[in-house]
Scaffold this active site. Structure first.
Site, PDB file in Angstrom:
ATOM      1  N   ASP A  13     -13.120   7.988   6.964  1.00  0.00           N
ATOM      2  CA  ASP A  13     -12.300   8.777   6.057  1.00  0.00           C
ATOM      3  C   ASP A  13     -12.585  10.262   6.328  1.00  0.00           C
ATOM      4  OD1 ASP A  13     -10.703   9.401   3.726  1.00  0.00           O
ATOM      5  OD2 ASP A  13     -12.579   9.850   2.713  1.00  0.00           O
ATOM      6  N   THR A  58      -6.397  12.412   4.911  1.00  0.00           N
ATOM      7  CA  THR A  58      -7.383  13.494   5.046  1.00  0.00           C
ATOM      8  C   THR A  58      -7.750  13.742   6.512  1.00  0.00           C
ATOM      9  OG1 THR A  58      -9.089  11.839   4.583  1.00  0.00           O
ATOM     10  CG2 THR A  58      -8.413  13.230   2.768  1.00  0.00           C
ATOM     11  N   THR A  59      -7.679  12.691   7.344  1.00  0.00           N
ATOM     12  CA  THR A  59      -7.940  12.882   8.780  1.00  0.00           C
ATOM     13  C   THR A  59      -6.719  13.514   9.439  1.00  0.00           C
ATOM     14  OG1 THR A  59      -9.245  10.843   8.689  1.00  0.00           O
ATOM     15  CG2 THR A  59      -8.778  11.719  10.862  1.00  0.00           C
ATOM     16  N   ASP A  96      -8.860   5.379  -2.027  1.00  0.00           N
ATOM     17  CA  ASP A  96      -7.722   5.864  -1.237  1.00  0.00           C
ATOM     18  C   ASP A  96      -6.463   5.061  -1.551  1.00  0.00           C
ATOM     19  OD1 ASP A  96      -9.307   7.732  -0.119  1.00  0.00           O
ATOM     20  OD2 ASP A  96      -9.172   7.041   1.949  1.00  0.00           O
TER      21      ASP A  96
END
Length: 527
Positions: free
Chosen positions: A59, A92-93, A394
């Site tokens: 993550d 988020t990546t 998530d």
């Protein structure tokens, strides 16, 4: 070294150029470090801190948060990932990788002599246009369509360590959000109403959603108190059931045995008085808030509570009080005199249950239960349980995004290639430096499908070229199927994600790039 004349002054430009490029390179290097963890075939990172505590995750927000980043511009990328985590909870990546690709293009444009402000304005315009293209690609979703919601959660979990358990975790995530959703305020979902209890032991398959509330604390059995109560009347107390103490600085010196006996007798009478009032209210399950200054419940009090057949759960954290009162429909009691039957919560059963290595207390059959839900996450070891908790969070955020903005788009790099194509066509209608900057923005978007293919062990150039041709032919929903190693229709493969995840990633990445572009000097501050 170049210098430009401004009136009678010489303004040195080389330093400013170097500062810009240095900032961009630092942020780009950080983005490249986590690029390998993008997508369902992405690699995991092992983070080890100074105490040798290990965290395994792919993550982006978790990786960047735990990294020891010192460069000020690279820290902006960490904040960017945190912002995406707050807004959307997923992607988020992607947002960090996208930011790195845009910075790479900016370095090229600066090298060609394009002014930073021109690049910044063009990036902003291109981002707005890209969001319009995304909205044009999206399909509306109905919250009653449970299957679509589960597919979106499964796509989010597909890139996690616990991907093989997505068929179990996705329905749990969907049910959690739908239960805490208030129909009177349909756009508001507070994930603090979902309590996740982590327990090591067993397998991920033992993860379950509990219709009630779960306490990680064990019931006090020191004096042989009950561990199972039917038709429970639950009291939540914030006062101490123990003898009063003096202030920290004061001491009481007792030199006479009779005085000592009198003190002990008074203490006993004080505790019995409190417990009689608790029993008179009809309470048979007592939740006691943790106390800092003295023992919340003394051993003597536990003995008398056990005699009164009252189940006691100690050390309830202050942060949990609001959640407990909302769930059990009971009120926290600050003084024993206010302990009345109307302040109590009612439940069919309070029962201690074996769970992995330890035990939990489950409260089920709650009357007038609030819009809250509890989940017990299980796993073979602490690292797996921690990662399952992050992955479930998530998935919950993805469903929350769909509640806030009820549109779905396909995944697998299809939206990025479609935006790249359409922005490329639009750039040809522009003139001057704007056209060059928008074209660079369009090219940067292709980093997502390129990285997906690269991480899946495919030939990225071949796959991205094939994907471009498919989109030129009008196949808007075609993306990279990493499991089969080919191009296929992502809609048919049920690879779906919320529109909000992609639009917020684009907007935040562009905002961060514009901010880094505008910095032309680093000055040490006084504080």
């Amino acid at each position: 070294m170049t210098a430009t004349m401004a009136g009678e002054r010489y303004v040195e430009n080389k330093l400013k150029h170097d500062v810009r490029v240095s900032n961009m390179t630092a942020a780009k290097k950080l983005a490249d470090a986590i690029r390998t963890s993008l997508g369902p075939r992405g690699m995991d990172k092992m983070m080890v801190n100074a105490k040798n505590d290990v965290t395994i995750s792919n993550d982006g927000a978790t990786i960047l948060k735990t990294m020891d980043v010192t460069h000020p511009a690279a820290k902006m990328l960490v904040e960017l990932s945190k912002s995406q985590d707050i807004v959307a909870g997923d992607g988020t990546t992607s947002v960090a990788v996208l930011c790195g690709a845009l910075l790479d293009k900016c370095i090229g444009l600066l090298g060609r002599g394009v002014h930073p402000t021109v690049i910044s304005d063009a990036m902003s315009t291109a981002c707005e246009k890209a969001c319009e293209i995304l909205e044009g690609m999206s399909d509306p979703v109905d919250l009653n369509d449970r299957e679509s919601l589960i597919q979106a959660a499964t796509t989010s979990l597909g890139s996690k360590v616990v991907a093989q358990y997505s068929s179990l975790l996705s329905p749990i995530a969907v049910d959690c959000v739908l239960r805490v959703l208030d129909q009177e305020r349909p756009n508001m979902v507070d994930l603090r109403d979902v309590k996740i209890v982590k327990k090591v032991g067993g397998t991920m398959d033992d993860t379950e959603l509990v219709d009630g509330i779960v306490f990680d604390q064990k019931p006090s059995k020191a004096a042989g108190g009950p561990t199972r109560v039917e038709d429970a009347k639950i009291g939540l107390v914030q006062f101490c059931i123990s003898p009063p103490k003096t202030d920290l600085e004061n001491n009481v010196i007792v030199s006479d045995y009779t005085q000592m006996d009198k003190i002990l007798r008074e203490e006993r009478n004080h505790i019995i008085g409190i417990i009689k009032k608790i029993k008179a209210s009809g309470c048979n399950v007592l939740l006691v808030q943790k106390s800092i200054l003295r023992d919340a419940v003394s051993d003597l009090a536990l003995h008398y509570l056990a005699k009164a057949k009252i189940l006691v759960i100690r050390d309830i954290e202050r942060e949990e009080i609001e959640f407990i009162s909302k769930t059990l429909h009971c009120q926290p009691v600050a003084h024993v005199d206010h302990m009345t039957p109307d302040k109590l919560g009612h439940a069919a059963l309070v029962n201690e249950k074996q769970c992995g290595n330890g035990k939990v207390v489950q409260v089920t059959g709650v009357e007038n239960m609030g819009r809250t839900v509890s989940v017990i996450v299980r796993g073979g070891n602490q690292l797996v349980v921690e990662e399952a908790d992050r992955s479930l969070h998530d998935a919950l955020c993805v469903i929350r995004c769909l509640v806030q903005k009820r549109f779905l788009i396909v995944g697998g790099g299809a939206p990025e290639v479609e935006m790249s194509q359409k922005l490329g066509y639009w750039a040809r209608t522009l003139s001057g430096m704007d056209a060059v900057a928008v074209k660079a923005f369009a090219e940067a978007l292709e980093v997502v499908p390129y990285t997906l293919a690269e991480n899946a062990g495919l030939n990225p150039i071949e796959i991205v070229t094939e994907l471009r041709n498919a989109h030129v032919a009008g196949n808007v929903h075609h993306g990279i199927n990493v499991r089969k190693g080919t191009i296929s229709n992502m809609k048919e493969e049920n690879v779906l994600q919320p529109l909000l995840v992609s639009t917020s990633a684009l907007s935040l990445a562009t905002e961060c790039v514009r901010m880094i572009l505008k910095i032309d000097d680093i000055v040490p501050s006084m504080r």
